[in-house]
Design an enzyme around this catalytic site. Structure first.
Site, PDB file in Angstrom:
ATOM      1  N   LYS A   1       0.832  -1.199   0.000  1.00  0.00           N
ATOM      2  CA  LYS A   1       0.000   0.000   0.000  1.00  0.00           C
ATOM      3  C   LYS A   1       0.872   1.256   0.000  1.00  0.00           C
ATOM      4  CE  LYS A   1      -3.830  -1.887   2.756  1.00  0.00           C
ATOM      5  NZ  LYS A   1      -4.939  -1.654   1.810  1.00  0.00           N
TER       6      LYS A   1
ATOM      7  N   ARG B   1     -10.164 -11.563   2.352  1.00  0.00           N
ATOM      8  CA  ARG B   1     -11.035 -12.607   1.802  1.00  0.00           C
ATOM      9  C   ARG B   1     -10.342 -13.962   1.816  1.00  0.00           C
ATOM     10  NH1 ARG B   1     -11.569  -9.334  -3.723  1.00  0.00           N
ATOM     11  NH2 ARG B   1     -11.183  -7.682  -2.199  1.00  0.00           N
TER      12      ARG B   1
HETATM   13  N1  BES Z   1      -8.069  -3.809   4.665  1.00  0.00           N
HETATM   14  C1  BES Z   1      -8.230  -3.427   3.316  1.00  0.00           C
HETATM   15  C2  BES Z   1      -9.536  -2.679   3.062  1.00  0.00           C
HETATM   16  C3  BES Z   1      -9.681  -1.308   3.684  1.00  0.00           C
HETATM   17  C4  BES Z   1      -9.334  -0.172   2.985  1.00  0.00           C
HETATM   18  C5  BES Z   1     -10.241  -1.163   4.935  1.00  0.00           C
HETATM   19  C6  BES Z   1      -9.503   1.071   3.539  1.00  0.00           C
HETATM   20  C7  BES Z   1     -10.415   0.081   5.500  1.00  0.00           C
HETATM   21  C8  BES Z   1     -10.068   1.205   4.806  1.00  0.00           C
HETATM   22  C9  BES Z   1      -8.222  -4.648   2.423  1.00  0.00           C
HETATM   23  O1  BES Z   1      -7.419  -5.691   2.835  1.00  0.00           O
HETATM   24  C10 BES Z   1      -7.724  -4.201   1.087  1.00  0.00           C
HETATM   25  O2  BES Z   1      -6.594  -3.817   1.010  1.00  0.00           O
HETATM   26  N2  BES Z   1      -8.578  -4.285   0.069  1.00  0.00           N
HETATM   27  C11 BES Z   1      -8.209  -3.872  -1.228  1.00  0.00           C
HETATM   28  C12 BES Z   1      -8.766  -4.876  -2.211  1.00  0.00           C
HETATM   29  C13 BES Z   1      -8.269  -4.683  -3.609  1.00  0.00           C
HETATM   30  C14 BES Z   1      -6.782  -5.008  -3.674  1.00  0.00           C
HETATM   31  C15 BES Z   1      -9.032  -5.579  -4.510  1.00  0.00           C
HETATM   32  C16 BES Z   1      -8.808  -2.487  -1.465  1.00  0.00           C
HETATM   33  O3  BES Z   1      -9.910  -2.223  -1.001  1.00  0.00           O
HETATM   34  O4  BES Z   1      -8.114  -1.679  -2.093  1.00  0.00           O
HETATM   35 MN    MN Z   2      -5.436  -5.467   2.149  1.00  0.00          MN
END
Ligand code: BES
Ligand code: MN
Ligand code: ZN
Length: 477
Positions: free
Chosen positions: A272, A346
Site C-alpha cells: 500500500k 477474503r
Molecule cells: N483492509 C483493506 C480494506 C480497507 C481499505 C479497509 C480502507 C479500511 C479502509 C483490504 O485488505 C484491502 O486492502 N482491500 C483492497 C482490495 C483490492 C486489492 C481488490 C482495497 O480495497 O483496495
Molecule cells: Mn489489504
C-alpha cells in the site's frame, strides 16, 4: 476505567451531583419531573424553553449553573425528533458523558423524562461510549492540570426490576464495545495475533467458554492454504481462534460469528502507499467485534448457542511472502489465484468460512474491514451488507438500525461471478475496481455455500477519522 452506574428514584431537585444531564426531545415543554428543580433555579429552565434558547434539537446543549444545593450544574441535551429512540438516547447520553469528561466532574446524574425502562439500557451504553478513552500510552499530565475522568453516573429512574435488568443489559453491551474499541485502538506492535488469542482465552476463562487456538502448524495440518498464504511473510504465528458459548437448547445449531483479524495490513508484496497506512492497524476490527460480541453475549447470559471465530495475522511483504500470480489451495479444496496480495482479508475469511461448517451452523455472520470500495460506496455511515439468505439479512439490518449502526444491502447476483474467474485456478482473489465490495463478497460466497450467510463489510464503519459526536474520532466498536 469502566464507567459504573447507579439507579436512583428521587426528585431531580434533590439529587446531589456536580452535574445533572437532562435529555430532551425537540419541542418539549418542561417535564413535570423537572418542576421542583426549575423552581430552585428560579424558573431558568422554563424561560430557556419558552424563549427558545433551547429547542431540543439533536446535539443541542445548554448549560446552567446550579443552585446552592442539589445539582451543581444542569446541562440540557437535545435528542432531536427521534425516529429510533434507542439510537437518539445513545447519542444524547454519549454527548453528555463527553461534556462531563471535559468538565472533569468525575461523577454525574442523568434523567430522560418520559422514557420507559428500556431507555436505561440505551442511556448506559451511550454514556459508556462517550466516556471511553485509550490513554494507556500517554504520559499523564501533571497532577495540578489533571481532570477527573467521568467514573460514576446515577441514572434517575424508578429503581424496579425492569430498570435493573435494563441497566444490566446496557452495562453488558457497553463492556462488549469496550473490548472491541480498546483492541482496535491499540497499535499493531501491541495488538498482535498472540494478544487477540490471549484476549479470547481470558474472556473464555471468565465466562467458561471453550476456546480453541490453532497456530501455523495446526492450520498446515488442516490444509488452510488460503489463510496461510497471507501469513507467509510474517514471522508472527497466525491464530485461528474459536470460542464456544452454549447456553441455548442442547444440540441446537449455533450462530457462528466470524471476524477478520489483520493486526496490520501493509498490502504485502502489492504494498500500500505510505500515506495513511497507519490506519491499517484497524484491519482487525472484525475480530475485535467478535471478541466484544462474545463478552457482551456472555454477560447478557443469552439463551443461545453462539460460536465466535476469528483469523488473526499480519499481512507483510518479505522474501518469502506470497506474490501475485501464485496459486494456493484453500481448506475447502478450491484453488485460488492471487492477483493482488492486498486482497488478503477474503483469503483469511475463505478458510474460516469453510472451517465453520464443522459447527453445522444455523447461520454465519462475518464482519470484516474488507474493501476500500465499501468506503467509497457507503461512506462512514453505513456498513455494507451482503448475503445468501434474505430473511437473515433483514434480521441483521433491523438489529443494526436499532443499535444505531445502520447497514445497507448490496446485491450478490450471479452476474458478478464472471469478474472473479481465473485462467489458471478455480477463482481469483480480485475482480478489478468496479463493484469491489460485491466481487469481494462473491469470492466469500464460494466458501459459504452450506448455510445461511451474511457478510458485513465494515471498512467504513469500524473506525472514524472524524468526530462522530455520538462516538469520538477513532474506533467505533
Ligand atoms: N483492509 C483493506 C480494506 C480497507 C481499505 C479497509 C480502507 C479500511 C479502509 C483490504 O485488505 C484491502 O486492502 N482491500 C483492497 C482490495 C483490492 C486489492 C481488490 C482495497 O480495497 O483496495
Ligand atoms: Mn489489504
Ligand atoms: Zn485488509
Amino acid at each position: 476505567m469502566a464507567l459504573t452506574f447507579a439507579l436512583r428514584d428521587a426528585d431531580t431537585a434533590d439529587i446531589d451531583t456536580p452535574l445533572l444531564g437532562v435529555l430532551l426531545p425537540t419541542g418539549s415543554e418542561l417535564p413535570t419531573d423537572l418542576r421542583a428543580l426549575d423552581e430552585r433555579l428560579g424558573g431558568a429552565l422554563t424561560r430557556a424553553l419558552t424563549r427558545g434558547d433551547f429547542r431540543g434539537a439533536r446535539d443541542e446543549t445548554l448549560h446552567f449553573d446550579g443552585a446552592a444545593s442539589g445539582a451543581g450544574r444542569v446541562l440540557l441535551v437535545g435528542l432531536g425528533t427521534p425516529t429510533e429512540p434507542s439510537a437518539s438516547l445513545r447519542r444524547g447520553a454519549s454527548l453528555l458523558a463527553r461534556q462531563a469528561h471535559k468538565m472533569g466532574v468525575g461523577t454525574a446524574a442523568v434523567v430522560a423524562p418520559g422514557t420507559d425502562g428500556e431507555a436505561i439500557e440505551s442511556i448506559a451504553v451511550g454514556l459508556s461510549m462517550g466516556a471511553w478513552e485509550y490513554i494507556d500510552l500517554k504520559t499523564p499530565p501533571p497532577e495540578a492540570e489533571r481532570k477527573k475522568p467521568l467514573a460514576r453516573v446515577t441514572i434517575v429512574a424508578e429503581d424496579g426490576r425492569a430498570a435493573k435488568d435494563s441497566l444490566a443489559r446496557g452495562e453488558a453491551i457497553a463492556a462488549g464495545y469496550d473490548v472491541a474499541r480498546r483492541l482496535a485502538q491499540m497499535p499493531g506492535n501491541l495488538c498482535t495475533p498472540d494478544l487477540l488469542a490471549k484476549t479470547a482465552t481470558d474472556i473464555g476463562r471468565r465466562h467458561r467458554l471453550k476456546v480453541t487456538v490453532l497456530g501455523r502448524r495446526e492450520m498446515e495440518r488442516q490444509k488452510m492454504g488460503s489463510f496461510l498464504c497471507v501469513a507467509q511473510g510474517t514471522p508472527q504465528d497466525p491464530k485461528l481462534v474459536t470460542m464456544e458459548y452454549r447456553k441455548g437448547k442442547r444440540g441446537a445449531a449455533p450462530i457462528v460469528l466470524v471476524g477478520k483479524g489483520l493486526c496490520f495490513d501493509t498490502g504485502g508484496i502489492s504494498i500500500k502507499p505510505a500515506d495513511r497506512m497507519e490506519f491499517m492497524k484497524f484491519d482487525m476490527c472484525g475480530a475485535a467485534g467478535v471478541l466484544g460480541a462474545m463478552e457482551a453475549i456472555a454477560r447478557l447470559r443469552l439463551k443461545v448457542n453462539v460460536i465466535g471465530m476469528f483469523g488473526a495475522t499480519t499481512n507483510m511483504p518479505s522474501g518469502i511472502a506470497v506474490k501475485p500470480g501464485d496459486v494456493v489451495i484453500s481448506h475447502l479444496g478450491k484453488s485460488i489465484e492471487i492477483i493482488n496480495t492486498d486482497a488478503e482479508g477474503r483469503l483469511v475469511l475463505a478458510d474460516l468460512l469453510s472451517y465453520a461448517r464443522r459447527f453445522k451452523p444455523a447461520a454465519v455472520i462475518d464482519a470484516a474491514t474488507l474493501t476500500g470500495a465499501c468506503v467509497i460506496a457507503l461512506g462512514h455511515t453505513a456498513t455494507g451488507v451482503l448475503g445468501t439468505d434474505q430473511p437473515l439479512i433483514d434480521e441483521v439490518l433491523s438489529a443494526a438500525k436499532k443499535a444505531a449502526e445502520p447497514g445497507w444491502q448490496l446485491p450478490l447476483w450471479d452476474d458478478y461471478k464472471e469478474l472473479i474467474k481465473s485462467d489458471v485456478a478455480d477463482i481469483k482473489n480480485t475482480g478489478g475496481r468496479a463493484g469491489g465490495t460485491i466481487t469481494a463478497a462473491m469470492f466469500l460466497r464460494e466458501f459459504a455455500e452450506e448455510y445461511p450467510w451474511v457478510h458485513l463489510d465494515i471498512a467504513g464503519t469500524a473506525y472514524s477519522e472524524t468526530d462522530l459526536v455520538a462516538i469520538p474520532r477513532g474506533p467505533t466498536g
